[in-house]
Write a protein that holds these residues in place. Sequence first.
Motif, PDB file in Angstrom:
ATOM      1  N   UNK A  92      34.923  43.304  31.463  1.00 32.14           N
ATOM      2  CA  UNK A  92      34.077  43.801  30.380  1.00 32.14           C
ATOM      3  C   UNK A  92      34.674  45.108  29.843  1.00 32.14           C
ATOM      4  N   UNK A  93      33.917  45.832  29.049  1.00 33.02           N
ATOM      5  CA  UNK A  93      34.440  47.048  28.424  1.00 33.02           C
ATOM      6  C   UNK A  93      34.707  48.171  29.417  1.00 33.02           C
ATOM      7  N   UNK A  94      34.176  48.037  30.628  1.00 29.89           N
ATOM      8  CA  UNK A  94      34.322  49.085  31.627  1.00 29.89           C
ATOM      9  C   UNK A  94      35.526  48.884  32.543  1.00 29.89           C
ATOM     10  N   UNK A  95      35.825  47.607  32.854  1.00 26.25           N
ATOM     11  CA  UNK A  95      36.895  47.373  33.811  1.00 26.25           C
ATOM     12  C   UNK A  95      36.992  45.911  34.210  1.00 26.25           C
ATOM     13  N   UNK A  96      37.370  45.699  35.458  1.00 28.50           N
ATOM     14  CA  UNK A  96      37.716  44.366  35.938  1.00 28.50           C
ATOM     15  C   UNK A  96      36.995  44.072  37.256  1.00 28.50           C
ATOM     16  N   UNK A  97      36.682  42.798  37.502  1.00 33.53           N
ATOM     17  CA  UNK A  97      36.012  42.439  38.754  1.00 33.53           C
ATOM     18  C   UNK A  97      37.015  42.212  39.881  1.00 33.53           C
ATOM     19  N   UNK A  98      36.484  42.153  41.124  1.00 30.36           N
ATOM     20  CA  UNK A  98      37.365  41.835  42.236  1.00 30.36           C
ATOM     21  C   UNK A  98      37.565  40.328  42.392  1.00 30.36           C
ATOM     22  N   UNK A  99      36.691  39.534  41.787  1.00 32.47           N
ATOM     23  CA  UNK A  99      36.857  38.077  41.719  1.00 32.47           C
ATOM     24  C   UNK A  99      36.506  37.653  40.311  1.00 32.47           C
ATOM     25  N   UNK A 100      37.291  36.776  39.724  1.00 33.33           N
ATOM     26  CA  UNK A 100      37.109  36.389  38.328  1.00 33.33           C
ATOM     27  C   UNK A 100      36.584  34.969  38.256  1.00 33.33           C
ATOM     28  N   UNK A 101      35.454  34.767  37.565  1.00 36.75           N
ATOM     29  CA  UNK A 101      34.949  33.425  37.339  1.00 36.75           C
ATOM     30  C   UNK A 101      33.538  33.231  37.843  1.00 36.75           C
ATOM     31  N   UNK A 102      33.050  32.011  37.754  1.00 35.92           N
ATOM     32  CA  UNK A 102      31.703  31.642  38.176  1.00 35.92           C
ATOM     33  C   UNK A 102      31.764  31.124  39.606  1.00 35.92           C
ATOM     34  N   UNK A 103      31.050  31.763  40.559  1.00 36.13           N
ATOM     35  CA  UNK A 103      31.129  31.319  41.949  1.00 36.13           C
ATOM     36  C   UNK A 103      30.576  29.929  42.176  1.00 36.13           C
ATOM     37  N   UNK A 104      29.750  29.438  41.266  1.00 36.08           N
ATOM     38  CA  UNK A 104      29.195  28.088  41.435  1.00 36.08           C
ATOM     39  C   UNK A 104      30.226  27.015  41.121  1.00 36.08           C
ATOM     40  N   UNK A 105      31.063  27.259  40.113  1.00 35.44           N
ATOM     41  CA  UNK A 105      32.058  26.263  39.709  1.00 35.44           C
ATOM     42  C   UNK A 105      33.476  26.666  40.101  1.00 35.44           C
ATOM     43  N   UNK A 106      33.680  27.986  40.300  1.00 33.74           N
ATOM     44  CA  UNK A 106      34.986  28.575  40.578  1.00 33.74           C
ATOM     45  C   UNK A 106      36.007  28.238  39.482  1.00 33.74           C
ATOM     46  N   UNK A 140      18.781  34.759  47.526  1.00 34.09           N
ATOM     47  CA  UNK A 140      18.531  34.061  46.260  1.00 34.09           C
ATOM     48  C   UNK A 140      19.706  34.160  45.296  1.00 34.09           C
ATOM     49  N   UNK A 141      20.850  34.603  45.823  1.00 30.94           N
ATOM     50  CA  UNK A 141      22.079  34.585  45.045  1.00 30.94           C
ATOM     51  C   UNK A 141      23.217  33.910  45.785  1.00 30.94           C
ATOM     52  N   UNK A 142      22.965  33.489  47.030  1.00 30.50           N
ATOM     53  CA  UNK A 142      24.009  32.854  47.835  1.00 30.50           C
ATOM     54  C   UNK A 142      23.741  31.357  47.934  1.00 30.50           C
ATOM     55  N   UNK A 143      24.818  30.598  48.109  1.00 37.73           N
ATOM     56  CA  UNK A 143      24.721  29.138  48.061  1.00 37.73           C
ATOM     57  C   UNK A 143      24.262  28.549  49.388  1.00 37.73           C
ATOM     58  N   UNK A 144      24.941  28.913  50.486  1.00 35.27           N
ATOM     59  CA  UNK A 144      24.591  28.376  51.794  1.00 35.27           C
ATOM     60  C   UNK A 144      23.714  29.391  52.509  1.00 35.27           C
ATOM     61  N   UNK A 147      35.231  27.033  54.454  1.00 34.17           N
ATOM     62  CA  UNK A 147      35.480  25.982  53.467  1.00 34.17           C
ATOM     63  C   UNK A 147      34.151  25.585  52.822  1.00 34.17           C
ATOM     64  N   UNK A 148      34.161  25.312  51.506  1.00 34.10           N
ATOM     65  CA  UNK A 148      32.922  24.907  50.826  1.00 34.10           C
ATOM     66  C   UNK A 148      32.259  23.735  51.527  1.00 34.10           C
ATOM     67  N   UNK A 149      30.933  23.801  51.619  1.00 27.59           N
ATOM     68  CA  UNK A 149      30.172  22.738  52.245  1.00 27.59           C
ATOM     69  C   UNK A 149      29.814  23.001  53.691  1.00 27.59           C
ATOM     70  N   UNK A 150      30.445  24.024  54.292  1.00 25.22           N
ATOM     71  CA  UNK A 150      30.104  24.353  55.675  1.00 25.22           C
ATOM     72  C   UNK A 150      28.709  24.959  55.757  1.00 25.22           C
TER      73      UNK A 150
END
Length: 335
Positions: free
Chosen positions: A138-152, A283-287, A249-252
Amino acid sequence: MQIIDMHCDTISKIRQMEKEGSPASLRHNSLSVDLEKMKKGGYALQTFAIYVNWEEEPDAEAAAGDILKIFQREMQRNADLISQVRTYSELEANEKAGKMSALLSLEEGAIFQNSLDSLRWFHRQGVRMATLTWNYENDFGFPNCMGDPLTQKTWSWGDDRGLKKKGLEFLEELEHLHILVDVSHLSDGGFWDVAEHSTRPFLASHSNARGLVKGSARNLTDDMIRTLADRGGVMGLNYAVSFMRPNWKPGEAGTTVEEIIQMASYILNVGGSDCLGLGSDYDGILELPEISDCSQVQLLAEQMEKHGFTYSQTEKILGGNVRRFLKENCNDSAS
């Protein structure tokens, strides 16, 4: 033990449910956090994030305003159990009145990047904690991970780029307003820029240790943990399994209590006994972890003591360290 948690996405999740035609209440719901579960779990304070996925909702400021209205509605409807706090003295007043407390945070700097006036407006609504990024530049800077964690989609790890000019400008205003600067989600370079240019202690509301789980750039390096601790900051254990389990690994299955304890032990060894608190990311984590909702957090206290943690160490992690941080840094601020 009194519980203080620095991060959950419950209010944003309630908004999502309502948009999908499933009204939800903060008092009682099917999520990991509601007021009845908090009371059962012994909560003194929960930090509620206004989280916006900027790619899905480009007008992040308007989306955040919608979420804020839900938060304010739920505070009014449940004033017998909980009240919003802006300062540590208000937390103490709530405790004397037998009520729990809610601290409001912003998760995604795009919410207020349009102007300093926007940031000041959210401050007047009681926001007292904010990240500069989420998972997108964004206008401030950069994230440590890029993208949507649900779809990656377009997922990438790590970034040495620091804060942009506007990020440094807004960092100064955040500190002027006494809004706590949250480096969770911020790039490595951004972390070090905050460390260099900030004048007040800062925090990482929901980040673990990269030295234990090397595959997660969302976690802090040992040097970052030491720097945060040396500055009087605090970091919050994130229950997400991808931040807790090496070679996940996803799904664990979700995080176990023993994994949370192992992570806590590692961070204490690196940063000392005063730097660690809770940042569940409920309420923000998948597993879901073994402690799948906030009513069960006292189980973590019991297991910590069984694993050799002293009562003092356990009390600090579950609430004492964040309480100290808020007492020192969440006080009367600029208007």
